[in-house]
Design an enzyme around this catalytic site. Structure first.
Site, PDB file in Angstrom:
ATOM      1  N   CYS A 106      12.389  27.581  32.990  1.00  9.87           N
ATOM      2  CA  CYS A 106      12.419  26.114  32.871  1.00  9.87           C
ATOM      3  C   CYS A 106      12.566  25.455  34.238  1.00  9.87           C
ATOM      4  O   CYS A 106      13.409  25.857  35.035  1.00  9.87           O
ATOM      5  CB  CYS A 106      13.568  25.702  31.951  1.00  9.87           C
ATOM      6  SG  CYS A 106      13.904  23.941  31.987  1.00  9.87           S
ATOM      7  N   HIS A 148      15.930  15.437  29.090  1.00  3.31           N
ATOM      8  CA  HIS A 148      15.755  14.675  30.336  1.00  3.31           C
ATOM      9  C   HIS A 148      15.069  13.350  30.055  1.00  3.31           C
ATOM     10  O   HIS A 148      14.504  13.149  28.984  1.00  3.31           O
ATOM     11  CB  HIS A 148      14.893  15.467  31.329  1.00  3.31           C
ATOM     12  CG  HIS A 148      13.466  15.615  30.889  1.00  3.31           C
ATOM     13  ND1 HIS A 148      13.070  16.522  29.923  1.00  3.31           N
ATOM     14  CD2 HIS A 148      12.338  14.949  31.250  1.00  3.31           C
ATOM     15  CE1 HIS A 148      11.761  16.432  29.721  1.00  3.31           C
ATOM     16  NE2 HIS A 148      11.287  15.472  30.508  1.00  3.31           N
ATOM     17  N   GLN A 201      12.985   9.927  32.395  1.00  2.00           N
ATOM     18  CA  GLN A 201      12.353   9.593  33.671  1.00  2.00           C
ATOM     19  C   GLN A 201      12.710   8.177  34.088  1.00  2.00           C
ATOM     20  O   GLN A 201      13.052   7.339  33.247  1.00  2.00           O
ATOM     21  CB  GLN A 201      10.838   9.703  33.554  1.00  2.00           C
ATOM     22  CG  GLN A 201      10.363  11.091  33.191  1.00  2.00           C
ATOM     23  CD  GLN A 201       8.865  11.240  33.417  1.00  2.00           C
ATOM     24  OE1 GLN A 201       8.324  10.768  34.419  1.00  2.00           O
ATOM     25  NE2 GLN A 201       8.192  11.884  32.490  1.00  2.00           N
ATOM     26  N   HIS A 248      13.933  20.790  27.696  1.00  2.00           N
ATOM     27  CA  HIS A 248      15.202  20.535  28.392  1.00  2.00           C
ATOM     28  C   HIS A 248      15.476  19.025  28.378  1.00  2.00           C
ATOM     29  O   HIS A 248      14.613  18.248  28.774  1.00  2.00           O
ATOM     30  CB  HIS A 248      15.115  21.053  29.837  1.00  2.00           C
ATOM     31  CG  HIS A 248      16.457  21.156  30.477  1.00  2.00           C
ATOM     32  ND1 HIS A 248      17.019  22.357  30.844  1.00  2.00           N
ATOM     33  CD2 HIS A 248      17.372  20.206  30.773  1.00  2.00           C
ATOM     34  CE1 HIS A 248      18.219  22.133  31.358  1.00  2.00           C
ATOM     35  NE2 HIS A 248      18.446  20.830  31.323  1.00  2.00           N
ATOM     36  N   GLY A 256       4.179  14.245  23.789  1.00  2.00           N
ATOM     37  CA  GLY A 256       3.629  14.682  25.067  1.00  2.00           C
ATOM     38  C   GLY A 256       4.695  15.110  26.054  1.00  2.00           C
ATOM     39  O   GLY A 256       4.439  15.220  27.254  1.00  2.00           O
ATOM     40  N   HIS A 266      19.879  23.911  28.133  1.00  2.00           N
ATOM     41  CA  HIS A 266      18.428  23.816  27.969  1.00  2.00           C
ATOM     42  C   HIS A 266      17.988  23.232  26.624  1.00  2.00           C
ATOM     43  O   HIS A 266      16.973  22.541  26.539  1.00  2.00           O
ATOM     44  CB  HIS A 266      17.801  25.210  28.150  1.00  2.00           C
ATOM     45  CG  HIS A 266      16.315  25.221  28.005  1.00  2.00           C
ATOM     46  ND1 HIS A 266      15.474  24.699  28.957  1.00  2.00           N
ATOM     47  CD2 HIS A 266      15.515  25.661  26.992  1.00  2.00           C
ATOM     48  CE1 HIS A 266      14.216  24.844  28.555  1.00  2.00           C
ATOM     49  NE2 HIS A 266      14.214  25.418  27.369  1.00  2.00           N
ATOM     50  N   GLU A 274       7.521  -9.767  28.159  1.00  2.00           N
ATOM     51  CA  GLU A 274       8.873 -10.108  27.708  1.00  2.00           C
ATOM     52  C   GLU A 274       9.511 -11.148  28.627  1.00  2.00           C
ATOM     53  O   GLU A 274      10.246 -12.018  28.177  1.00  2.00           O
ATOM     54  CB  GLU A 274       9.744  -8.848  27.651  1.00  2.00           C
ATOM     55  CG  GLU A 274       9.308  -7.896  26.555  1.00  2.00           C
ATOM     56  CD  GLU A 274      10.327  -6.795  26.286  1.00  2.00           C
ATOM     57  OE1 GLU A 274      11.372  -6.748  26.967  1.00  2.00           O
ATOM     58  OE2 GLU A 274      10.082  -5.983  25.369  1.00  2.00           O
ATOM     59  N   ARG A 296       0.801  -1.227   0.000  1.00  2.00           N
ATOM     60  CA  ARG A 296       0.000   0.000   0.000  1.00  2.00           C
ATOM     61  C   ARG A 296       0.832   1.274   0.000  1.00  2.00           C
ATOM     62  O   ARG A 296       0.278   2.361  -0.043  1.00  2.00           O
ATOM     63  CB  ARG A 296      -0.852   0.065   1.281  1.00  2.00           C
ATOM     64  CG  ARG A 296      -1.951  -0.932   1.343  1.00  2.00           C
ATOM     65  CD  ARG A 296      -3.079  -0.389   2.164  1.00  2.00           C
ATOM     66  NE  ARG A 296      -2.642   0.170   3.437  1.00  2.00           N
ATOM     67  CZ  ARG A 296      -3.460   0.821   4.255  1.00  2.00           C
ATOM     68  NH1 ARG A 296      -4.717   0.985   3.939  1.00  2.00           N
ATOM     69  NH2 ARG A 296      -3.005   1.292   5.395  1.00  2.00           N
ATOM     70  N   CYS A 351      16.304  23.616  34.328  1.00  2.00           N
ATOM     71  CA  CYS A 351      17.592  24.304  34.196  1.00  2.00           C
ATOM     72  C   CYS A 351      18.277  24.433  35.564  1.00  2.00           C
ATOM     73  O   CYS A 351      17.615  24.518  36.601  1.00  2.00           O
ATOM     74  CB  CYS A 351      17.400  25.688  33.578  1.00  2.00           C
ATOM     75  SG  CYS A 351      17.380  25.677  31.774  1.00  2.00           S
ATOM     76  N   SER A 403       6.750  17.493  28.112  1.00  2.00           N
ATOM     77  CA  SER A 403       6.317  18.798  28.592  1.00  2.00           C
ATOM     78  C   SER A 403       7.406  19.863  28.503  1.00  2.00           C
ATOM     79  O   SER A 403       7.135  21.038  28.617  1.00  2.00           O
ATOM     80  CB  SER A 403       5.850  18.667  30.042  1.00  2.00           C
ATOM     81  OG  SER A 403       6.893  18.155  30.846  1.00  2.00           O
TER      82      SER A 403
HETATM   83  P1  H2U Z   1       8.093  14.706  30.677  1.00  2.00           P
HETATM   84  O1  H2U Z   1       8.209  16.003  29.990  1.00  2.00           O
HETATM   85  O2  H2U Z   1       8.884  13.599  30.025  1.00  2.00           O
HETATM   86  O3  H2U Z   1       6.675  14.342  30.965  1.00  2.00           O
HETATM   87  O4  H2U Z   1       8.840  14.854  32.096  1.00  2.00           O
HETATM   88  C1  H2U Z   1       8.745  15.934  32.919  1.00  2.00           C
HETATM   89  C2  H2U Z   1       8.529  15.396  34.304  1.00  2.00           C
HETATM   90  O5  H2U Z   1       9.045  16.338  35.217  1.00  2.00           O
HETATM   91  C3  H2U Z   1       7.057  15.217  34.596  1.00  2.00           C
HETATM   92  O6  H2U Z   1       6.829  13.887  34.951  1.00  2.00           O
HETATM   93  C4  H2U Z   1       8.191  16.452  36.303  1.00  2.00           C
HETATM   94  C5  H2U Z   1       6.805  16.162  35.753  1.00  2.00           C
HETATM   95  O7  H2U Z   1       6.007  15.550  36.740  1.00  2.00           O
HETATM   96  N1  H2U Z   1       8.338  17.773  36.890  1.00  2.00           N
HETATM   97  C6  H2U Z   1       8.712  17.890  38.211  1.00  2.00           C
HETATM   98  O8  H2U Z   1       8.924  16.882  38.882  1.00  2.00           O
HETATM   99  N2  H2U Z   1       8.866  19.131  38.757  1.00  2.00           N
HETATM  100  C7  H2U Z   1       8.629  20.284  38.085  1.00  2.00           C
HETATM  101  O9  H2U Z   1       8.794  21.357  38.633  1.00  2.00           O
HETATM  102  C8  H2U Z   1       8.134  20.242  36.693  1.00  2.00           C
HETATM  103  C9  H2U Z   1       8.079  18.910  36.046  1.00  2.00           C
HETATM  104 ZN    ZN Z   2      11.735  -4.909  25.609  1.00  2.00          ZN
END
Ligand code: H2U
Ligand code: ZN
Length: 341
Positions: free
Chosen positions: A49, A163, A165, A161, A156, A112, A179, A25, A52, A158
């Site tokens: 930020c 980073h 998690q 900068h 998504g 940043h 898995e 396709r 930062c 936010s």
């Molecule tokens: P994401 O942009 O990958 O969602 O990660 C940003 C994370 O940073 C988000 O889980 C955390 C948010 O909860 N955060 C803090 O812990 N403190 C802050 O002041 C802003 C964002």
């Molecule tokens: Zn995996």
């Protein structure tokens, strides 16, 4: 012999799920609009930020004046450490587990606007070291340590900068459980690791390899769902990030830089993705069926703005892709190893 011009389903041995591949396709007309990506100015420091150095976060806490990486407990943690383990099964239909966990944020760099691909090699090693340190620390108290990065607004994320998690949990989440089950079953049957046998196959086949060095290989997996999905694997048997030696940490930083630069070069854009590491759970089980790996799941399909939607058939039936994994691998393989824009 089956033909790629006929619709086919491919099996994902890691999860036991199938993906529908319909590459006949790919020449279908595209009526969606292509837009120019918005280019945001690149600043080294943003006073607004939360990540930062030296800035105050939503919690009121002040970030350290960090030079390389910086780790803090997520101010809006989804998982909490002081929850009693409790399981209730009111009926076969209604089951609840109370769960414990910790959520952290790892800043990759004080800069940043720098992405991982743009950091010098030694700074990527510092990120890998932070992954290893958090895994080793949280693995003492939690069964699963999920390191993941959401990159780009489209995913998504936010904050630009750089980073990632870390969510550590007392339970094995769905993906980990699938898995674990499939690698365990394969090992029981064949006494070899599923992913190491798969890697051998791909090294023999060559055509899905995107990049490789002495310790690491990146492939578009045979069963990839996302258009440019990749799987990053060590060549030797490694259970977890914490087992990597100095040389492997350095070669890992090199291959990550190459992969991410290729991704950026694909549509000449800072390529969005979700990525994450999977390795053996931190529990008492014999885990030699596990092989460490990272998944990269980028959403983009054909330009910086046009993403693959996992809707309709995907939600109701099963994942489907048009561009074949082989064609995607060839594209990525042929792109420059350094960012060219
Ligand atoms: P994401 O942009 O990958 O969602 O990660 C940003 C994370 O940073 C988000 O889980 C955390 C948010 O909860 N955060 C803090 O812990 N403190 C802050 O002041 C802003 C964002
Ligand atoms: Zn995996």
């Amino acid at each position: 012999m089956e033909s790629i011009n006929h619709p086919q389903r491919r099996y994902n041995p890691l999860t036991g799920e199938w993906v529908l591949v319909t590459s006949h396709r790919t020449s279908r007309p595209w009526l969606g609009q292509e837009e120019e990506p918005s280019v945001s100015p690149k600043v080294e420091y943003d006073p607004g930020c939360f990540l930062c150095p030296g800035n105050v976060r939503a919690s009121g806490e002040r970030n350290a004046n960090y030079r390389k990486t910086f780790v803090f407990t997520n101010d809006f943690s989804a998982l909490l450490p002081d929850i009693p383990d409790r399981r209730s099964k009111k009926s076969p239909l209604i089951q609840v587990d109370q769960v414990r966990g910790v959520c952290k944020v790892i800043c990759f760099s004080p800069h940043h606007s720098k992405t991982l691909a743009e950091l010098p090699g030694e700074d990527i090693v510092a990120v890998i070291d932070a992954w290893i340190e958090q895994s080793s620390l949280l693995g003492q108290n939690y069964r699963w340590v999920q390191i993941f990065e959401n990159k780009g607004e489209i995913m998504g994320c936010s904050n630009p900068h750089p980073h990632c998690q870390v969510w550590a949990s007392s339970f094995l989440p769905n993906e980990a459980r699938k898995e674990d089950l499939h690698q365990r079953e394969y090992f029981r049957k064949y006494r070899t690791q599923l992913l190491l046998d798969y890697l051998k196959y791909e090294i023999g086949e060559k055509r899905r390899i995107v990049a490789e060095n002495k310790d690491w290989v990146v492939v578009v997996p045979f069963w990839a769902v996302w258009p440019f999905e990749t799987l990053l694997l060590p060549r030797r048997h490694v259970l977890r990030l914490t087992e990597l030696n100095d040389s492997e940490r350095r070669t890992l930083s090199e291959i990550i830089k190459i992969l991410l630069s290729k991704y950026d070069n694909l549509f000449k854009v800072e390529f969005p993705y979700s990525m994450g590491w999977h390795g053996a759970p931190y529990d008492e089980n014999a885990n030699s069926h596990w092989q460490l790996h990272a998944h990269y799941y980028p959403p983009l399909l054909r330009s910086s703005m046009i993403k693959k939607f996992m809707v309709g058939y995907e939600m109701l039936a099963e994942p489907q892709r048009d561009i074949s994994p082989e064609a995607a691998a060839e594209k990525l393989h042929n792109l420059a190893k350094e960012r060219i824009f």
